[in-house]
Design a protein around this motif. Structure first.
Motif, short mmCIF file in Angstrom:
data_model
loop_
_atom_site.label_atom_id
_atom_site.label_comp_id
_atom_site.label_asym_id
_atom_site.label_seq_id
_atom_site.Cartn_x
_atom_site.Cartn_y
_atom_site.Cartn_z
N ARG A 187 0.87 -1.16 0.00
CA ARG A 187 0.00 0.00 0.00
C ARG A 187 0.92 1.23 0.00
N MET A 188 0.45 2.30 -0.62
CA MET A 188 1.32 3.46 -0.79
C MET A 188 1.18 4.46 0.36
N ILE A 189 2.32 5.01 0.79
CA ILE A 189 2.28 6.20 1.65
C ILE A 189 2.96 7.32 0.88
N ALA A 211 -15.07 -2.81 5.36
CA ALA A 211 -16.23 -2.78 4.45
C ALA A 211 -17.37 -3.68 4.92
N TRP A 212 -17.16 -4.42 6.01
CA TRP A 212 -18.21 -5.30 6.54
C TRP A 212 -19.10 -4.56 7.55
N LEU A 213 -18.84 -3.28 7.75
CA LEU A 213 -19.58 -2.53 8.76
C LEU A 213 -21.08 -2.61 8.52
N VAL A 226 -8.38 -7.92 -5.51
CA VAL A 226 -9.67 -7.27 -5.24
C VAL A 226 -9.79 -6.95 -3.76
N GLY A 227 -10.23 -5.76 -3.45
CA GLY A 227 -10.48 -5.37 -2.06
C GLY A 227 -11.71 -4.48 -1.98
N TYR A 228 -12.20 -4.29 -0.77
CA TYR A 228 -13.40 -3.45 -0.56
C TYR A 228 -13.12 -2.43 0.54
N PHE A 263 -4.50 2.73 5.10
CA PHE A 263 -3.40 1.86 5.52
C PHE A 263 -2.24 2.69 6.10
N LYS A 264 -1.88 3.75 5.37
CA LYS A 264 -0.72 4.55 5.77
C LYS A 264 -0.88 5.15 7.17
N PHE A 265 -2.14 5.30 7.61
CA PHE A 265 -2.38 5.94 8.90
C PHE A 265 -2.68 4.94 10.02
C1 LIG Z 1 -7.58 -2.06 -3.45
C2 LIG Z 1 -7.20 -1.14 -2.33
C3 LIG Z 1 -6.11 -0.28 -2.47
C4 LIG Z 1 -5.75 0.56 -1.42
N1 LIG Z 1 -4.63 1.34 -1.53
C5 LIG Z 1 -4.20 2.05 -0.45
C6 LIG Z 1 -2.96 2.75 -0.49
O1 LIG Z 1 -2.22 2.71 -1.49
N2 LIG Z 1 -2.59 3.44 0.62
C7 LIG Z 1 -3.35 3.49 1.75
O2 LIG Z 1 -2.96 4.15 2.72
N3 LIG Z 1 -4.53 2.83 1.82
C8 LIG Z 1 -4.95 2.11 0.76
N4 LIG Z 1 -6.13 1.42 0.80
C9 LIG Z 1 -6.98 1.56 1.98
C10 LIG Z 1 -6.56 0.70 3.13
O3 LIG Z 1 -6.08 -0.55 2.68
C11 LIG Z 1 -7.77 0.53 4.04
O4 LIG Z 1 -8.35 1.80 4.32
C12 LIG Z 1 -7.34 -0.08 5.37
O5 LIG Z 1 -6.61 -1.26 5.14
C13 LIG Z 1 -8.57 -0.36 6.21
O6 LIG Z 1 -8.17 -1.06 7.35
P1 LIG Z 1 -9.27 -1.61 8.35
O7 LIG Z 1 -8.54 -2.31 9.44
O8 LIG Z 1 -10.20 -0.50 8.71
O9 LIG Z 1 -10.17 -2.61 7.48
P2 LIG Z 1 -9.83 -4.09 6.91
O10 LIG Z 1 -8.38 -4.23 6.61
O11 LIG Z 1 -10.80 -4.37 5.85
O12 LIG Z 1 -10.12 -4.98 8.18
C14 LIG Z 1 -11.41 -5.19 8.70
C15 LIG Z 1 -11.42 -6.55 9.37
O13 LIG Z 1 -12.60 -6.69 10.14
C16 LIG Z 1 -13.05 -8.02 10.02
N5 LIG Z 1 -14.48 -8.00 10.35
C17 LIG Z 1 -15.44 -7.28 9.72
N6 LIG Z 1 -16.64 -7.48 10.29
C18 LIG Z 1 -16.45 -8.34 11.30
C19 LIG Z 1 -17.31 -8.93 12.24
N7 LIG Z 1 -18.63 -8.66 12.24
N8 LIG Z 1 -16.81 -9.77 13.16
C20 LIG Z 1 -15.47 -10.06 13.18
N9 LIG Z 1 -14.60 -9.52 12.28
C21 LIG Z 1 -15.07 -8.67 11.36
C22 LIG Z 1 -12.78 -8.36 8.57
O14 LIG Z 1 -12.75 -9.74 8.35
C23 LIG Z 1 -11.42 -7.69 8.36
O15 LIG Z 1 -10.35 -8.58 8.62
C24 LIG Z 1 -6.52 0.57 -0.24
C25 LIG Z 1 -7.62 -0.28 -0.10
C26 LIG Z 1 -7.95 -1.14 -1.14
C27 LIG Z 1 -9.12 -2.07 -0.96
#
Ligand SMILES: Cc1cc2nc3c(=O)[nH]c(=O)nc-3n(C[C@H](O)[C@H](O)[C@H](O)COP(=O)(O)OP(=O)(O)OC[C@H]3O[C@@H](n4cnc5c(N)ncnc54)[C@H](O)[C@@H]3O)c2cc1C
Length: 365
Positions: free
Chosen positions: A47-49, A199-201, A305-307, A335-337
């Motif tokens: 992921r990019m910062i 994205a499962w929120l 693929v990601g959400y 991700f970066k934060f």
């Molecule tokens: C294709 C793509 C490219 C990206 N590029 C960048 C980039 O270059 N730089 C950057 O800074 N950011 C980037 N992002 C954004 C960054 O990756 C996300 O914003 C960040 O990873 C979100 O982290 P998170 O922990 O909030 O969510 P996630 O990493 O999605 O983690 C959420 C977790 O919660 C779990 N979960 C959900 N619901 C439940 C439940 N009810 N019970 C138990 N567990 C649950 C899921 O299984 C998952 O493991 C990108 C995202 C994508 C998809």
């Protein structure tokens, strides 16, 4: 010992958990899949910062603080999972995002170089740009090795004051009492609850659950041999042409990856993670082709693929309701934060920052 319950083991949930155990909490981290979960937004090779955030001064400043938080993580992990390649944004038209980033850099004193078109093509000989193009190079920036980072974070937590529950899906939360109910009917009560469900929120039926989620596909590509070294040793590239195209270099055994902001589609994780390599690879490559030398010689090798959740404001939301903190609207940006957000959420729980101030900070004000 205060008990923190965390839902979701992506970079946010893992970082909150790390910050909590460092503050002396007992943590229960609940994840519906494995930890880390390869389907989470946090799991990919990189992921990019980068500092370039257009006119958004708050987020540009936050990137500097994020680097500090990453350094503290590297010290804990004993390994640096980041390549400081530099990050280059390309400007193709007046008043575009790169032009705005330059003004923000000048105002905030972010170290940078402005390159004319020839200068850009010297740094990146794989590119061919139209007349009038120029580049904004921030010396600091590059790929964070995301999958290896969340794996190392999970490993670091082993043996700490944490109970990591894998394959445990939370089906209901009560934000006032900081309690959750799992799919098997059992419940867990904490002193405080953090929801980082990505994205499962939407599955949790909260009032913030109606925010749209998007499917984003990125394409790993094999470059022509003539330019393999240029990609390997060059900077990350952001803002290449209309629609927010960006490229991550193939450093440290990772692949070269192309993405386009405009390639996102409304979608949710239950739609699945399948992809059509030939079709989607061709669509993503088409956004890059006008700017690549030997464009026909790039070969798509894999689609990732990601959400993520994202509303029109594009501002992160960190909100406290009762005894619960919700982290959402992470967009393709969080991700970066991640480690910085983990520290700030704990700072708020420990009374070092008011929750309203944390919300404003997260929203980039
Ligand atoms: C294709 C793509 C490219 C990206 N590029 C960048 C980039 O270059 N730089 C950057 O800074 N950011 C980037 N992002 C954004 C960054 O990756 C996300 O914003 C960040 O990873 C979100 O982290 P998170 O922990 O909030 O969510 P996630 O990493 O999605 O983690 C959420 C977790 O919660 C779990 N979960 C959900 N619901 C439940 C439940 N009810 N019970 C138990 N567990 C649950 C899921 O299984 C998952 O493991 C990108 C995202 C994508 C998809």
């Amino acid at each position: 010992m205060k008990h923190l319950v965390v839902v979701g083991a992506g970079v946010v949930g893992l970082s909150v958990s790390r910050a909590a155990v460092k503050e002396g909490y007992r943590v229960t981290l609940i994840e519906q899949g494995p930890i880390p979960n390869p389907h989470s937004a946090s799991y990919d090779q990189h992921r990019m910062i980068r500092y370039q955030y257009g006119a958004a001064e708050g987020y540009t400043r936050m990137v500097g603080d994020a680097f500090g938080a990453w350094d503290r993580l590297w010290a804990d992990l004993g390994v640096k999972l980041f390549h400081d390649s530099g990050a280059l944004a390309i400007s193709l038209s007046p008043d575009d995002s790169t032009t705005k980033s330059l003004k923000t850099f000048q105002k905030l004193g972010i170290s940078h170089q402005v390159l004319d078109r020839d200068g850009v093509e010297q740094v990146c000989p794989q590119l061919t740009l139209p007349d009038g193009a120029w580049g904004l190079l921030a010396a600091t920036g590059g790929p964070l090795y995301a999958g290896r980072i969340v794996e190392a974070l999970a490993q670091w937590l082993v043996g700490k004051t944490i109970d990591m529950r894998t394959d445990s899906k939370v089906v209901k939360v009560d934000r006032a009492s900081a309690s959750v109910i799992l799919e098997d009917g059992s419940s867990i009560l904490g002193d405080h609850l953090v929801i980082a469900a990505g994205a499962w929120l939407g599955d949790l039926s909260l009032d913030a659950s109606d925010v749209p989620s998007y499917r984003q596909a990125l394409c790993y590509v094999e470059p022509p041999e003539a330019y393999a070294d240029a990609w390997l040793h060059g900077p990350c590239i952001s803002d290449l042409g209309p629609g927010g195209n960006y490229a991550l270099p193939p450093t440290d055994g990772n692949g070269l990856k192309f993405g386009s902001g405009s390639y996102r589609r409304l979608g949710k994780p239950s739609d699945g993670f399948q992809s059509d390599l030939a079709l989607e690879g061709a669509q993503i490559l088409a956004n890059f082709a006008p700017f690549l030398r030997q464009a026909d010689h790039y070969r798509p090798v894999r689609i990732q693929v990601g959400y993520y959740v994202r509303d029109v404001s594009r501002r992160f939301r960190i909100e406290q309701h009762g005894r619960t903190t919700l982290v959402t609207n992470c967009d393709g940006q969080m991700f970066k934060f991640g480690p910085l957000v983990g520290e700030r959420v704990l700072g708020c729980l420990e009374g070092r920052q008011a929750s309203s101030d944390l919300s404003r900070w997260a929203a980039g004000y």
